[in-house]
Design a protein around this motif. Sequence first.
Motif, PDB file in Angstrom:
ATOM      1  N   MET A   8      19.247  10.105 -93.850  1.00 64.05           N
ATOM      2  CA  MET A   8      20.427   9.369 -93.501  1.00 64.05           C
ATOM      3  C   MET A   8      20.015   8.196 -92.604  1.00 64.05           C
ATOM      4  SD  MET A   8      23.725  10.462 -91.105  1.00 64.05           S
ATOM      5  CE  MET A   8      23.577  12.131 -91.528  1.00 64.05           C
ATOM      6  N   LYS A   9      20.535   7.045 -92.920  1.00 64.46           N
ATOM      7  CA  LYS A   9      20.259   5.826 -92.148  1.00 64.46           C
ATOM      8  C   LYS A   9      21.199   5.737 -90.946  1.00 64.46           C
ATOM      9  CE  LYS A   9      17.533   3.910 -95.351  1.00 64.46           C
ATOM     10  NZ  LYS A   9      16.147   3.661 -95.127  1.00 64.46           N
ATOM     11  N   ASN A  10      20.786   4.938 -89.960  1.00 69.84           N
ATOM     12  CA  ASN A  10      21.634   4.724 -88.792  1.00 69.84           C
ATOM     13  C   ASN A  10      23.010   4.187 -89.192  1.00 69.84           C
ATOM     14  OD1 ASN A  10      19.883   5.612 -86.777  1.00 69.84           O
ATOM     15  ND2 ASN A  10      18.911   3.618 -86.582  1.00 69.84           N
ATOM     16  N   ARG A  11      23.041   3.319 -90.196  1.00 66.70           N
ATOM     17  CA  ARG A  11      24.314   2.741 -90.627  1.00 66.70           C
ATOM     18  C   ARG A  11      25.269   3.810 -91.147  1.00 66.70           C
ATOM     19  NH1 ARG A  11      24.292  -1.699 -93.155  1.00 66.70           N
ATOM     20  NH2 ARG A  11      22.124  -2.244 -92.993  1.00 66.70           N
ATOM     21  N   GLU A  12      24.728   4.875 -91.731  1.00 64.38           N
ATOM     22  CA  GLU A  12      25.568   5.966 -92.216  1.00 64.38           C
ATOM     23  C   GLU A  12      26.022   6.858 -91.063  1.00 64.38           C
ATOM     24  OE1 GLU A  12      23.377   6.429 -96.545  1.00 64.38           O
ATOM     25  OE2 GLU A  12      22.456   7.284 -94.745  1.00 64.38           O
ATOM     26  N   LYS A  13      25.109   7.179 -90.173  1.00 61.92           N
ATOM     27  CA  LYS A  13      25.415   8.048 -89.040  1.00 61.92           C
ATOM     28  C   LYS A  13      26.451   7.411 -88.114  1.00 61.92           C
ATOM     29  CE  LYS A  13      25.032  11.084 -85.711  1.00 61.92           C
ATOM     30  NZ  LYS A  13      25.822  12.270 -85.732  1.00 61.92           N
ATOM     31  N   TYR A  14      26.328   6.116 -87.881  1.00 60.69           N
ATOM     32  CA  TYR A  14      27.179   5.431 -86.912  1.00 60.69           C
ATOM     33  C   TYR A  14      28.275   4.587 -87.564  1.00 60.69           C
ATOM     34  CZ  TYR A  14      23.690   6.927 -83.574  1.00 60.69           C
ATOM     35  OH  TYR A  14      22.858   7.688 -82.806  1.00 60.69           O
ATOM     36  N   LYS A  15      28.639   4.932 -88.776  1.00 53.45           N
ATOM     37  CA  LYS A  15      29.633   4.144 -89.520  1.00 53.45           C
ATOM     38  C   LYS A  15      30.935   3.987 -88.732  1.00 53.45           C
ATOM     39  CE  LYS A  15      32.332   4.009 -93.746  1.00 53.45           C
ATOM     40  NZ  LYS A  15      32.676   4.689 -94.990  1.00 53.45           N
ATOM     41  N   ASN A  16      31.478   5.080 -88.213  1.00 57.65           N
ATOM     42  CA  ASN A  16      32.752   5.006 -87.484  1.00 57.65           C
ATOM     43  C   ASN A  16      32.633   4.147 -86.226  1.00 57.65           C
ATOM     44  OD1 ASN A  16      33.977   6.637 -89.384  1.00 57.65           O
ATOM     45  ND2 ASN A  16      33.550   8.516 -88.244  1.00 57.65           N
ATOM     46  N   GLU A  17      31.514   4.294 -85.521  1.00 63.40           N
ATOM     47  CA  GLU A  17      31.300   3.489 -84.324  1.00 63.40           C
ATOM     48  C   GLU A  17      31.199   2.009 -84.676  1.00 63.40           C
ATOM     49  OE1 GLU A  17      29.748   6.267 -85.072  1.00 63.40           O
ATOM     50  OE2 GLU A  17      29.639   7.541 -83.307  1.00 63.40           O
ATOM     51  N   LEU A  18      30.531   1.713 -85.785  1.00 63.93           N
ATOM     52  CA  LEU A  18      30.389   0.324 -86.226  1.00 63.93           C
ATOM     53  C   LEU A  18      31.734  -0.299 -86.575  1.00 63.93           C
ATOM     54  CD1 LEU A  18      27.173   0.760 -88.362  1.00 63.93           C
ATOM     55  CD2 LEU A  18      27.393  -0.675 -86.318  1.00 63.93           C
ATOM     56  N   VAL A  19      32.596   0.477 -87.221  1.00 66.22           N
ATOM     57  CA  VAL A  19      33.933  -0.021 -87.554  1.00 66.22           C
ATOM     58  C   VAL A  19      34.699  -0.329 -86.268  1.00 66.22           C
ATOM     59  CG1 VAL A  19      36.166   0.592 -88.575  1.00 66.22           C
ATOM     60  CG2 VAL A  19      34.049   1.094 -89.811  1.00 66.22           C
ATOM     61  N   LYS A  20      34.602   0.582 -85.278  1.00 62.06           N
ATOM     62  CA  LYS A  20      35.270   0.348 -83.992  1.00 62.06           C
ATOM     63  C   LYS A  20      34.741  -0.923 -83.330  1.00 62.06           C
ATOM     64  CE  LYS A  20      36.215   5.153 -82.829  1.00 62.06           C
ATOM     65  NZ  LYS A  20      35.918   6.252 -81.896  1.00 62.06           N
ATOM     66  N   VAL A  21      33.423  -1.107 -83.380  1.00 61.03           N
ATOM     67  CA  VAL A  21      32.804  -2.290 -82.782  1.00 61.03           C
ATOM     68  C   VAL A  21      33.329  -3.556 -83.442  1.00 61.03           C
ATOM     69  CG1 VAL A  21      30.623  -3.549 -82.629  1.00 61.03           C
ATOM     70  CG2 VAL A  21      30.728  -1.164 -81.962  1.00 61.03           C
ATOM     71  N   CYS A  22      33.415  -3.543 -84.756  1.00 62.46           N
ATOM     72  CA  CYS A  22      33.906  -4.720 -85.477  1.00 62.46           C
ATOM     73  C   CYS A  22      35.357  -5.022 -85.120  1.00 62.46           C
ATOM     74  CB  CYS A  22      33.757  -4.518 -86.977  1.00 62.46           C
ATOM     75  SG  CYS A  22      32.045  -4.534 -87.519  1.00 62.46           S
ATOM     76  N   LYS A  23      36.163  -3.966 -84.966  1.00 60.06           N
ATOM     77  CA  LYS A  23      37.581  -4.165 -84.632  1.00 60.06           C
ATOM     78  C   LYS A  23      37.771  -4.593 -83.182  1.00 60.06           C
ATOM     79  CE  LYS A  23      39.535  -0.942 -87.994  1.00 60.06           C
ATOM     80  NZ  LYS A  23      40.283   0.315 -88.155  1.00 60.06           N
ATOM     81  N   SER A  24      36.969  -4.043 -82.289  1.00 60.02           N
ATOM     82  CA  SER A  24      37.170  -4.297 -80.858  1.00 60.02           C
ATOM     83  C   SER A  24      36.361  -5.474 -80.334  1.00 60.02           C
ATOM     84  CB  SER A  24      36.797  -3.053 -80.050  1.00 60.02           C
ATOM     85  OG  SER A  24      35.399  -2.827 -80.108  1.00 60.02           O
ATOM     86  N   GLY A  25      35.343  -5.881 -81.082  1.00 59.56           N
ATOM     87  CA  GLY A  25      34.500  -6.982 -80.625  1.00 59.56           C
ATOM     88  C   GLY A  25      33.505  -6.575 -79.551  1.00 59.56           C
ATOM     89  N   GLU A  26      33.178  -5.287 -79.466  1.00 57.63           N
ATOM     90  CA  GLU A  26      32.268  -4.794 -78.431  1.00 57.63           C
ATOM     91  C   GLU A  26      30.830  -4.648 -78.939  1.00 57.63           C
ATOM     92  OE1 GLU A  26      33.851  -1.292 -76.634  1.00 57.63           O
ATOM     93  OE2 GLU A  26      35.590  -2.336 -75.854  1.00 57.63           O
TER      94      GLU A  26
END
Length: 127
Positions: free
Chosen positions: A1-19
Motif C-alpha cells: 500500500m502506498k502512502n497516497r492510499e493510506k492517507y487518502k482521507n487526510e489528503l482530502v481534508k488537506v485539499c479542502k482545508s488548505g492545510e
Amino acid sequence: MKNREKYKNELVKVCKSGELMKFFNDYVVPTYDCGNYEVINAEKVALLTALWLDEEYKEEPEVDWSKVEVDTPILVSMNEEDWGYWSRRHFAEYRDGVVYAFKDGATSWTTNLKTEWPYAKLAEPQE
C-alpha cells in the motif's frame, strides 16, 4: 500500500482545508529530513510530496507502553481522524490497556493529575 492510499482521507481534508503546510511538515519532512514548508520553495514542496505519496507505507512499530518511563514526551489525541491534531503530553502510566498522561502537559514533578487518552504515540525527539 502506498502512502497516497493510506492517507487518502487526510489528503482530502488537506485539499479542502488548505492545510498543506501542516501535512507536509508532519509527514514529508520527517521522511526526507528536509527543511520545513516555510523554508523551502514551492517546487521542492511539490516534488517531495509527490515522491512521498508514491512510497510504500511503513507501519509504525507497536509501542510496549508497559516499558515507557514516566515523564516520557508523548503525543495524544481523542480522535483517530484528527490526523495532525496531536497534543503534547508526558506519559504518566499504562493501566488496563489505557495510556494516561499528566494533565495539561505537566510532569510528575508538578502534578499527580492524569488523563486517559484513546490514541497515543511516542513523540519524536526535537532538534
